[in-house]
Motif scaffolding. Structure first.
Motif, PDB file in Angstrom:
ATOM      1  N   GLN A 194     -33.568   2.154   5.701  1.00 39.55           N
ATOM      2  CA  GLN A 194     -34.798   2.884   5.413  1.00 39.55           C
ATOM      3  C   GLN A 194     -34.754   3.612   4.076  1.00 39.55           C
ATOM      4  OE1 GLN A 194     -32.820   3.338   8.026  1.00 39.55           O
ATOM      5  NE2 GLN A 194     -32.563   5.500   8.591  1.00 39.55           N
ATOM      6  N   TYR A 195     -33.585   4.130   3.718  1.00 41.66           N
ATOM      7  CA  TYR A 195     -33.495   4.858   2.453  1.00 41.66           C
ATOM      8  C   TYR A 195     -33.638   3.917   1.257  1.00 41.66           C
ATOM      9  CZ  TYR A 195     -31.725   8.488   5.543  1.00 41.66           C
ATOM     10  OH  TYR A 195     -31.584   9.399   6.567  1.00 41.66           O
ATOM     11  N   LEU A 196     -33.071   2.733   1.368  1.00 40.24           N
ATOM     12  CA  LEU A 196     -33.188   1.754   0.291  1.00 40.24           C
ATOM     13  C   LEU A 196     -34.629   1.281   0.137  1.00 40.24           C
ATOM     14  CD1 LEU A 196     -29.979  -0.345   1.050  1.00 40.24           C
ATOM     15  CD2 LEU A 196     -30.293   1.320  -0.781  1.00 40.24           C
ATOM     16  N   ILE A 197     -35.298   1.029   1.267  1.00 39.54           N
ATOM     17  CA  ILE A 197     -36.684   0.553   1.211  1.00 39.54           C
ATOM     18  C   ILE A 197     -37.604   1.637   0.653  1.00 39.54           C
ATOM     19  CG2 ILE A 197     -38.647  -0.236   2.574  1.00 39.54           C
ATOM     20  CD1 ILE A 197     -36.492  -2.333   2.271  1.00 39.54           C
ATOM     21  N   ILE A 198     -37.444   2.871   1.129  1.00 37.15           N
ATOM     22  CA  ILE A 198     -38.272   3.976   0.649  1.00 37.15           C
ATOM     23  C   ILE A 198     -38.060   4.183  -0.851  1.00 37.15           C
ATOM     24  CG2 ILE A 198     -38.633   6.476   0.761  1.00 37.15           C
ATOM     25  CD1 ILE A 198     -37.995   6.281   3.758  1.00 37.15           C
ATOM     26  N   GLY A 199     -36.803   4.159  -1.282  1.00 43.16           N
ATOM     27  CA  GLY A 199     -36.512   4.312  -2.705  1.00 43.16           C
ATOM     28  C   GLY A 199     -37.136   3.212  -3.538  1.00 43.16           C
ATOM     29  N   GLY A 200     -37.100   1.986  -3.010  1.00 41.98           N
ATOM     30  CA  GLY A 200     -37.687   0.868  -3.734  1.00 41.98           C
ATOM     31  C   GLY A 200     -39.194   1.008  -3.902  1.00 41.98           C
ATOM     32  N   TYR A 201     -39.875   1.403  -2.840  1.00 46.79           N
ATOM     33  CA  TYR A 201     -41.334   1.535  -2.927  1.00 46.79           C
ATOM     34  C   TYR A 201     -41.759   2.746  -3.754  1.00 46.79           C
ATOM     35  CZ  TYR A 201     -42.480  -2.338   0.104  1.00 46.79           C
ATOM     36  OH  TYR A 201     -42.640  -3.599   0.597  1.00 46.79           O
ATOM     37  N   VAL A 202     -40.945   3.783  -3.772  1.00 41.71           N
ATOM     38  CA  VAL A 202     -41.218   4.895  -4.681  1.00 41.71           C
ATOM     39  C   VAL A 202     -41.145   4.409  -6.127  1.00 41.71           C
ATOM     40  CG1 VAL A 202     -40.323   7.088  -5.559  1.00 41.71           C
ATOM     41  CG2 VAL A 202     -40.501   6.721  -3.101  1.00 41.71           C
ATOM     42  N   GLY A 203     -40.139   3.574  -6.414  1.00 39.47           N
ATOM     43  CA  GLY A 203     -40.028   2.993  -7.756  1.00 39.47           C
ATOM     44  C   GLY A 203     -41.223   2.122  -8.102  1.00 39.47           C
ATOM     45  N   ILE A 204     -41.715   1.362  -7.125  1.00 37.73           N
ATOM     46  CA  ILE A 204     -42.884   0.504  -7.359  1.00 37.73           C
ATOM     47  C   ILE A 204     -44.116   1.350  -7.689  1.00 37.73           C
ATOM     48  CG2 ILE A 204     -44.526  -1.035  -6.203  1.00 37.73           C
ATOM     49  CD1 ILE A 204     -42.123  -2.226  -4.711  1.00 37.73           C
ATOM     50  N   ILE A 205     -44.311   2.431  -6.947  1.00 40.39           N
ATOM     51  CA  ILE A 205     -45.467   3.304  -7.189  1.00 40.39           C
ATOM     52  C   ILE A 205     -45.394   3.903  -8.589  1.00 40.39           C
ATOM     53  CG2 ILE A 205     -46.586   5.455  -6.481  1.00 40.39           C
ATOM     54  CD1 ILE A 205     -45.698   4.779  -3.599  1.00 40.39           C
ATOM     55  N   ILE A 206     -44.209   4.328  -8.993  1.00 35.42           N
ATOM     56  CA  ILE A 206     -44.047   4.915 -10.327  1.00 35.42           C
ATOM     57  C   ILE A 206     -44.312   3.860 -11.407  1.00 35.42           C
ATOM     58  CG2 ILE A 206     -42.387   5.934 -11.934  1.00 35.42           C
ATOM     59  CD1 ILE A 206     -41.056   7.261  -9.492  1.00 35.42           C
ATOM     60  N   MET A 207     -43.773   2.659 -11.229  1.00 37.11           N
ATOM     61  CA  MET A 207     -43.952   1.604 -12.227  1.00 37.11           C
ATOM     62  C   MET A 207     -45.410   1.158 -12.314  1.00 37.11           C
ATOM     63  SD  MET A 207     -40.607  -0.852 -11.942  1.00 37.11           S
ATOM     64  CE  MET A 207     -41.065  -1.692 -13.460  1.00 37.11           C
ATOM     65  N   THR A 208     -46.128   1.214 -11.186  1.00 37.27           N
ATOM     66  CA  THR A 208     -47.535   0.811 -11.184  1.00 37.27           C
ATOM     67  C   THR A 208     -48.351   1.678 -12.138  1.00 37.27           C
ATOM     68  OG1 THR A 208     -47.355   0.079  -8.887  1.00 37.27           O
ATOM     69  CG2 THR A 208     -49.566   0.464  -9.727  1.00 37.27           C
ATOM     70  N   ALA A 209     -47.965   2.930 -12.298  1.00 35.29           N
ATOM     71  CA  ALA A 209     -48.702   3.831 -13.183  1.00 35.29           C
ATOM     72  C   ALA A 209     -48.513   3.477 -14.653  1.00 35.29           C
ATOM     73  CB  ALA A 209     -48.258   5.272 -12.933  1.00 35.29           C
ATOM     74  N   PHE A 210     -47.440   2.742 -14.976  1.00 31.83           N
ATOM     75  CA  PHE A 210     -47.138   2.448 -16.372  1.00 31.83           C
ATOM     76  C   PHE A 210     -47.282   0.967 -16.728  1.00 31.83           C
ATOM     77  CE2 PHE A 210     -44.722   6.251 -15.228  1.00 31.83           C
ATOM     78  CZ  PHE A 210     -45.088   7.132 -16.232  1.00 31.83           C
ATOM     79  N   ALA A 211     -47.313   0.104 -15.737  1.00 33.20           N
ATOM     80  CA  ALA A 211     -47.381  -1.336 -16.002  1.00 33.20           C
ATOM     81  C   ALA A 211     -48.774  -1.729 -16.484  1.00 33.20           C
ATOM     82  CB  ALA A 211     -47.029  -2.114 -14.739  1.00 33.20           C
ATOM     83  N   PRO A 212     -48.882  -2.803 -17.285  1.00 36.68           N
ATOM     84  CA  PRO A 212     -50.202  -3.299 -17.710  1.00 36.68           C
ATOM     85  C   PRO A 212     -51.042  -3.692 -16.500  1.00 36.68           C
ATOM     86  CG  PRO A 212     -48.445  -4.338 -18.971  1.00 36.68           C
ATOM     87  CD  PRO A 212     -47.783  -3.590 -17.867  1.00 36.68           C
ATOM     88  N   GLU A 213     -52.328  -3.396 -16.556  1.00 38.08           N
ATOM     89  CA  GLU A 213     -53.202  -3.691 -15.420  1.00 38.08           C
ATOM     90  C   GLU A 213     -53.208  -5.180 -15.084  1.00 38.08           C
ATOM     91  OE1 GLU A 213     -57.076  -2.228 -16.193  1.00 38.08           O
ATOM     92  OE2 GLU A 213     -56.509  -0.110 -16.073  1.00 38.08           O
TER      93      GLU A 213
END
Length: 240
Positions: free
Chosen positions: A157-176
């Protein structure tokens, strides 16, 4: 022969709801006859037969070989070769995944129309291959990480949660333009080729390691294989 007939009946049972839904909306809601009825009926028969053969192939071939190789690597006791096999399995099954090939080709065509890349065959092929390679590398690393988790007993669970937190952060900076492709890439990697072998590997490995529960530790590799492509493809979009 009896096992094949049983699988055939199970395939008919699984597909029957889809047929009923389509027939209901076509005949009752739209009130139109089914076009090319004989061709559609023949196609449904082919789907039933193909699904039956596919499932039997998994039961006879892919599941046993995945589990047996996991047992063999566990007995060999070499962490290096086990992790190398995990990476190669994730990479090899993903690069050949038909769903990923289709999505990559479609993404390249749309990118060319949108002006992101040159609208020439070579540019589209390079873009599609780069996308496939990125996703395959991410899945290879995901399976490697998942195998290491099984060996070390890390909570998933900690690995999955950490991964999706990273995805949310990257979504804010990635090209649309790349975000939707990245999210879809996470789904298409877990399809007909990847899932059976990876699942068999996880269950077999957890079963062969003392102190590991196949139900608790054997599953979860597919979650990693769905998560990491989103991160890698968004990074790929930032670079490209």
């Amino acid at each position: 022969m009896g096992a094949f007939l049983k699988s055939l009946l199970e395939s008919v049972r699984d597909l029957l709801p889809i047929v009923i839904v389509i027939a209901f909306f076509q005949l009752v809601v739209l009130r139109q006859p089914i076009p090319d009825f004989l061709d559609i009926l023949l196609g449904i028969l082919f789907v039933v037969l193909g699904l039956t053969l596919f499932v039997r192939g998994l039961e006879m071939g892919l599941f046993p070989i995945g589990e047996s190789m996991a047992y063999a690597f566990a007995r060999k006791g070499s962490l290096f070769w086990l992790l190398g096999f995990a990476f190669a399995l994730g990479f090899g099954t993903t690069i050949a995944e038909p769903a990923l090939i289709a999505v990559a080709d479609e993404a390249a065509a749309v990118a060319a129309l949108d002006g992101m890349i040159e609208d020439v065959p070579q540019a589209r092929e390079d873009y599609a291959f780069g996308l496939r390679l990125t996703v395959a590398l991410s899945v290879g690393l995901a399976i490697l990480l998942g195998v290491l988790r099984i060996i070390r007993g890390w909570p998933i669970q900690y690995l999955i949660i950490g991964g999706y937190v990273g995805i949310i952060i990257m979504t804010a900076f990635a090209p649309e333009e790349i975000i939707g492709i990245a999210y879809d890439s996470g789904g298409v990697t877990t399809s007909t080729i990847t899932v059976p072998l990876v699942t068999a590997l996880g269950v077999g490995l957890a079963s062969s390691i003392k102190g590991r529960n196949p139900m608790v530790d054997g599953f979860g590799l597919i979650a990693f294989a769905s998560l990491t492509p989103m991160i890698f493809v968004m990074a790929y979009g930032m670079v490209i």
